[in-house]
Design an enzyme around this catalytic site. Structure first.
Site: not given
Ligand code: XBP
Ligand code: MG
Length: 248
Positions: A9, A11
């Site tokens: 993953d 974020d």
């Molecule tokens: C986390 C998310 C993303 C980010 C914001 O993604 O849910 O929406 O919070 O990024 P991950 P965007 O699967 O990497 O944990 O505004 O580009 O969606």
């Molecule tokens: Mg994440």
């Protein structure tokens, strides 16, 4: 059965990015003259919805506004999210986001051990490019055989689509891969795709119900790749884990 690939993953896992995402949303609200401001407590609960556009849509739906006003606001979500993404990538490109402790070492170790690396993320490709190039340099992108992300799938996490896409593109069976996540949504997405999953929560996701995780740690820290693959292969087969998750 030996492990061939690690699926990360982004974020919250590779980097603790959500404070910068929150700042970028608020900068976009100001730019658009919207009297919205997401404080940390509110944003933490908004993170239950994955995807920035979907998060904005869910926030609008909950506003005490007329149906006509909500329709008008929904129509602006794409341009509002594009502005937010511009603010986020500006900060990332200036080095405003670092990798979490141990991540760079762990990635290097995994490559030296001959494991293939992939990404399965809800965020956009442009955000991932900006983050990885700023933190890992020119090879930040090329070290990942597959980058599955954002709108490549219709159903975002906790749906398993993004992990299934990553595995399919890698050509690796779920039982030959490990997922590394930070959130309940991410864990459920990986479990539903049959992957043994390590969860490394952050402030934004700690305290979640990580039932079904193969291992929960504060972070990658000093964890060795060899040690992780040994733990994962000694664990119950993913279909047993998946059955547990799917309540079968
Ligand atoms: C986390 C998310 C993303 C980010 C914001 O993604 O849910 O929406 O919070 O990024 P991950 P965007 O699967 O990497 O944990 O505004 O580009 O969606
Ligand atoms: Mg994440």
């Amino acid at each position: 059965m030996s492990i061939e690939a690690l699926v990360f993953d982004v974020d919250g896992t590779l980097a603790d990015t959500e404070e910068v995402h929150r700042m970028a949303f608020n900068l976009a609200f100001e730019e658009f003259g919207l009297a919205w401001h997401w404080e940390q407590a509110e944003y933490r609960s908004l993170l239950a919805v994955t995807g920035g556009k979907e998060r904005l849509g869910s926030y609008i739906d909950a506003l005490p506004s007329s149906a006509a006003e909500k329709r008008r606001l929904h129509e602006r979500v794409p341009e509002l999210h594009a502005a937010k993404t511009r603010h986020y990538t500006d900060i990332a490109r200036c080095g405003g986001i670092g990798l979490r402790a141990g991540v760079a070492r762990f990635l290097g170790e995994a490559r030296s051990a001959g494991l293939r690396l992939a990404i399965a993320s809800t965020t956009t490709a442009i955000n991932i490019d900006a983050l990885l190039q700023a933190t890992l340099g020119a090879e930040g992108l090329s070290m990942f055989d597959v980058i599955a992300c954002g709108d490549q799938v219709r159903a975002k996490k906790p749906a398993s689509d993004i992990y299934l896409l990553a595995l399919d593109t890698l050509g690796v069976a779920p039982e030959r891969a490990i997922a590394i996540e930070d959130s309940v949504n991410g864990l459920h997405s990986a479990l539903g795709a049959g992957l043994w999953t390590l969860v490394t929560p952050t402030f934004w996701t700690e305290g979640g119900d990580f039932s079904g995780a193969g291992l929960v740690l504060p972070g990658l820290g000093d964890l060795g790749v060899e040690e992780l693959t040994r733990i994962a292969t000694a664990a119950p087969p993913p279909n047993a884990v998946q059955a547990l998750y799917l309540g079968q």
